[in-house]
Design an enzyme around this catalytic site. Structure first.
Site, mmCIF file in Angstrom:
data_model
loop_
_atom_site.group_PDB
_atom_site.id
_atom_site.type_symbol
_atom_site.label_atom_id
_atom_site.label_comp_id
_atom_site.label_asym_id
_atom_site.label_seq_id
_atom_site.Cartn_x
_atom_site.Cartn_y
_atom_site.Cartn_z
ATOM 1 N N GLY A 35 0.821 -1.205 0.000
ATOM 2 C CA GLY A 35 0.000 0.000 0.000
ATOM 3 C C GLY A 35 0.851 1.248 0.000
ATOM 4 N N ASN A 36 0.219 2.366 0.292
ATOM 5 C CA ASN A 36 0.955 3.630 0.318
ATOM 6 C C ASN A 36 0.370 4.530 1.408
ATOM 7 O OD1 ASN A 36 -1.129 5.512 -0.938
ATOM 8 N ND2 ASN A 36 -0.986 3.909 -2.491
ATOM 9 N N HIS A 37 0.980 5.683 1.604
ATOM 10 C CA HIS A 37 0.638 6.555 2.732
ATOM 11 C C HIS A 37 -0.459 7.574 2.430
ATOM 12 C CE1 HIS A 37 3.647 5.157 5.499
ATOM 13 N NE2 HIS A 37 4.609 5.318 4.604
#
Ligand code: C5P
Length: 220
Positions: free
Chosen positions: A29-31
């Site tokens: 995933g990512n932030h």
């Protein structure tokens, strides 16, 4: 008073960040917090638009008056955005989409074997923004993309605008704690006519309003 210059328009906005399952408990995933996308939805609503918000893994309250469609993976986000784009006048891809996903998610939790980590084979995700730009529901539909760049912001933004084929590209400078998860943002709005409009540092709502200004100026 807010000018209702988007009245009668349907807009489809993606927000947040996609997650690609590795196994039942893990993901790539990512932030992305989704705050910029939610600000776009709230400001579009205030300016009179009918808003569909495709929200990928956000922890923000559903904005009142907006149709919110929760999604997790890139495949789910692509499907929801394709559906929402079908009758949209404006499409905004503000979500951070995973470039790659595991070829297959393991059916059960991956265990340590003592023989070291097993490699995770990745495959590339479709570029939803490029796809939505290339296959528009109607010729006058406007498609807006976002880009987060750490360096050569303008040059990379111009190249990306051309590659994606969208009508506006909102370029954020990221890194050093800028943009991701913060309440503030700062951007440049690029268009294929060569124009670049700087959006001064401010709240994500103020950046969202600047994006809608650029959209409103290009409405048929
Ligand atoms: O190529 P890059 O990820 O920097 O492009 C960012 C823009 O493209 C964003 O608008 C993002 O929502 C969109 N995008 C997409 N599908 C992908 C990757 C990015 O729609 N697979």
């Amino acid at each position: 008073a807010v000018v209702r210059d988007l009245a009668g328009l349907r807009v489809a906005i993606s927000a947040g960040g996609t997650r690609e399952a590795i196994d039942p408990v893990r993901f790539i995933g990512n932030h992305s917090s989704g705050r910029q996308g939610y600000a776009l939805a709230a400001t579009a609503l205030a300016r009179g638009a009918e808003v569909t918000l495709v929200a990928a893994n956000t922890a923000l309250p559903d904005p009142a008056g907006v149709r919110t469609v929760p999604v997790r993976s890139t495949a789910e986000l692509a499907e929801a955005m394709r559906a929402a784009a079908r009758d949209a006048d404006v499409v905004v891809m503000a979500a951070a989409v995973a470039d790659f996903r595991p070829v297959a998610a393991a059916a059960s939790k991956i265990k340590k074997t003592g023989a070291g980590p097993a490699p995770i084979e990745l495959t590339e995700n479709p570029d939803i923004l490029a796809e939505l730009s290339a296959s528009r529901a109607k010729p006058e539909q406007l498609v807006v993309g976002f880009a987060a760049e750490t360096d050569d912001v303008l040059a990379n933004g111009r190249a990306k605008l051309a590659r994606k084929g969208c009508d506006l590209l909102v370029v954020n400078q990221v890194g050093d704690g800028r943009a991701f998860g913060t309440p503030d943002n700062e951007a440049v709005v690029l268009a294929p006519d060569g124009s670049s409009v700087p959006v001064p540092h401010g709240s994500k709502e103020s950046v969202a309003d600047a994006v809608w200004d650029a959209v409103a100026a290009r409405l048929p």
